[in-house]
Design an enzyme around this catalytic site. Structure first.
Site, PDB file in Angstrom:
ATOM      1  N   SER A  89     -10.237   5.631  -4.534  1.00  0.00           N
ATOM      2  CA  SER A  89     -11.180   6.744  -4.687  1.00  0.00           C
ATOM      3  C   SER A  89     -10.737   7.767  -5.731  1.00  0.00           C
ATOM      4  O   SER A  89     -11.536   8.216  -6.552  1.00  0.00           O
ATOM      5  CB  SER A  89     -11.391   7.415  -3.326  1.00  0.00           C
ATOM      6  OG  SER A  89     -10.164   7.886  -2.804  1.00  0.00           O
ATOM      7  N   LYS A  93       0.848  -1.186   0.000  1.00  0.00           N
ATOM      8  CA  LYS A  93       0.000   0.000   0.000  1.00  0.00           C
ATOM      9  C   LYS A  93       0.884   1.237   0.000  1.00  0.00           C
ATOM     10  O   LYS A  93       1.681   1.443   0.922  1.00  0.00           O
ATOM     11  CB  LYS A  93      -0.909   0.001   1.228  1.00  0.00           C
ATOM     12  CG  LYS A  93      -1.732   1.268   1.343  1.00  0.00           C
ATOM     13  CD  LYS A  93      -2.769   1.162   2.436  1.00  0.00           C
ATOM     14  CE  LYS A  93      -3.505   2.471   2.596  1.00  0.00           C
ATOM     15  NZ  LYS A  93      -4.512   2.409   3.675  1.00  0.00           N
ATOM     16  N   LYS A 139      -2.254  -1.525  -3.786  1.00  0.00           N
ATOM     17  CA  LYS A 139      -3.087  -0.329  -3.733  1.00  0.00           C
ATOM     18  C   LYS A 139      -2.238   0.921  -3.832  1.00  0.00           C
ATOM     19  O   LYS A 139      -1.232   0.980  -3.117  1.00  0.00           O
ATOM     20  CB  LYS A 139      -3.851  -0.346  -2.408  1.00  0.00           C
ATOM     21  CG  LYS A 139      -4.665   0.888  -2.136  1.00  0.00           C
ATOM     22  CD  LYS A 139      -5.293   0.781  -0.788  1.00  0.00           C
ATOM     23  CE  LYS A 139      -5.971   2.105  -0.501  1.00  0.00           C
ATOM     24  NZ  LYS A 139      -6.355   2.218   0.872  1.00  0.00           N
TER      25      LYS A 139
HETATM   26  C1  PBG Z   1      -7.032   3.352   5.623  1.00  0.00           C
HETATM   27  C2  PBG Z   1      -7.536   3.288   4.220  1.00  0.00           C
HETATM   28  C3  PBG Z   1      -7.454   4.292   3.260  1.00  0.00           C
HETATM   29  C4  PBG Z   1      -8.074   3.789   2.114  1.00  0.00           C
HETATM   30  C5  PBG Z   1      -8.516   2.511   2.409  1.00  0.00           C
HETATM   31  N1  PBG Z   1      -8.151   2.219   3.727  1.00  0.00           N
HETATM   32  C6  PBG Z   1      -6.962   5.677   3.342  1.00  0.00           C
HETATM   33  C7  PBG Z   1      -5.561   5.981   3.631  1.00  0.00           C
HETATM   34  O1  PBG Z   1      -4.695   5.119   3.721  1.00  0.00           O
HETATM   35  O2  PBG Z   1      -5.298   7.166   3.772  1.00  0.00           O
HETATM   36  C8  PBG Z   1      -8.197   4.526   0.819  1.00  0.00           C
HETATM   37  C9  PBG Z   1      -9.139   3.968  -0.175  1.00  0.00           C
HETATM   38  C10 PBG Z   1      -9.459   4.867  -1.304  1.00  0.00           C
HETATM   39  O3  PBG Z   1      -8.854   5.929  -1.533  1.00  0.00           O
HETATM   40  O4  PBG Z   1     -10.380   4.500  -2.036  1.00  0.00           O
HETATM   41  N2  PBG Z   1      -8.022   2.932   6.526  1.00  0.00           N
END
Ligand code: PBG
Length: 326
Positions: free
Chosen positions: A276, A196, A250
């Site tokens: 997103s 991630k 991700k």
């Molecule tokens: C953290 C989490 C995030 C997303 C999923 N789980 C945000 C982050 O790491 O700041 C992002 C998912 C997306 O942007 O669709 N709980």
């Protein structure tokens, strides 16, 4: 006759193209991210994610029903609590918004659709970080693991078939696996956000869950650096060794090399999260009439499958599932 190879022969008709297609994309490849908020009397649109809402329990049910009948394989749930604290305790409270929602989805849908729970603290902490803070403001890895263990058990108890740790703490999969096993949730699946990246593409999500990192901070001290490729393999291998059943990359489009690497090097199921910002970019360009959003979405998600992912978490799940089964 020159040339001997005429690849265009295989492109002549839709039926021939379908016959020789190397990759498929279908509703069963999708997992839909969903948001459920505490204290709402009606669903609240998320402006940066057109077509998505912070759901009430009742609108959440309607949405899951529609997804299941469109053939979508799973949903991943994010809770939006009314109150936050420094430890994020609503994340493991049996009466916390995510647990209440999981329990009621479990009652209504059983195992008809795979119920996943995002496992993190950022939606629940007052400072917006994915873990607990030391007095100097940095995230305390090992203290956070103890809390993740509690969240995992609470989510499994509430009916999550899959827990998906997304906080990028070292050792999180091992900590969660042993807590689940000790509590006799040995059947609960761990889907690890293994690779991630600290990405600029999470902006709309943070609006969706109402998270702001205190002091304009970021997550670069725990999420991966986009300049690194080999590191992703190291992260994913560590997660598999610790007991991850499925691993995730991700975001998706900017990390297809990582998807491809992990597909080649690992034999566990692999998925990617089309996040997103990726959704929002397509929607915004489509709204301006600059691209055909549906065609681009299909192209992007097909690319994720082609790179080697077995399935994809996507805000397009419902729309495309309905489109693809037309
Ligand atoms: C953290 C989490 C995030 C997303 C999923 N789980 C945000 C982050 O790491 O700041 C992002 C998912 C997306 O942007 O669709 N709980």
């Amino acid at each position: 006759m020159f040339p001997a190879q005429r690849p265009r022969r295989l492109r002549r008709t839709p039926a021939i193209r379908r016959l020789v297609a190397e990759t498929s994309l279908s509703p069963s490849d999708f997992v839909a991210p969903l948001f459920v908020a505490e204290g709402l009397s009606e669903p609240k649109p998320i402006l940066s994610l057109p077509g998505h809402f912070q759901h009430t329990l009742s609108s959440l049910h309607d949405e899951v029903k529609a997804l299941a009948s469109a053939g979508v394989s799973g949903v991943i749930l994010f809770g939006v609590p009314e109150t936050k604290d420094e430890f994020g305790s609503a994340a493991w409270d049996p009466k916390g918004v995510a647990q209440v929602a999981l329990r009621s989805l479990r009652d209504s849908f059983g195992d008809d659709i795979v119920l996943m729970a995002d496992l993190c603290l950022d939606e629940y902490t007052s400072h917006g970080h994915c873990g607990v803070l030391r007095t100097d403001g940095t995230v305390d890895n090992d203290a956070t693991l103890e809390l993740y263990a509690r969240v995992a058990v609470a989510q499994a108890e509430a009916g999550a078939a899959v827990v998906a740790p997304s906080g990028m703490m070292d050792g999180q999969v091992a900590a969660i696996r042993s807590a689940l096993d000790e509590a006799s949730y040995d059947e609960t699946i761990i889907l690890a956000y293994a690779a991630k990246y600290a990405s600029g593409l999470y902006g709309p999500f943070r609006e969706a869950v109402g998270v702001e990192i205190e002091g304009g901070g970021d997550r670069k001290a725990y999420q991966q650096d986009s300049r690194n490729r080999r590191e992703a393999l190291r992260e994913a291998r560590a997660d598999v060794e610790q007991g991850a059943d499925i691993v995730m990359v991700k975001p998706a489009m900017t990390y297809l090399d990582i998807v491809s690497d992990l597909r080649r090097e690992l034999d566990v199921p692999l998925c990617a999260y089309h996040v997103s910002g990726e959704y929002a970019m397509v929607k915004a360009a489509d709204a301006n009439g600059w691209i055909d959003g549906t065609a681009v979405a299909i192209e992007q998600l097909t690319a994720v499958r082609r790179a080697g992912a077995d399935f994809v978490l996507t805000y397009f799940a419902r729309e495309l599932a309905e489109e693809l089964s037309r």
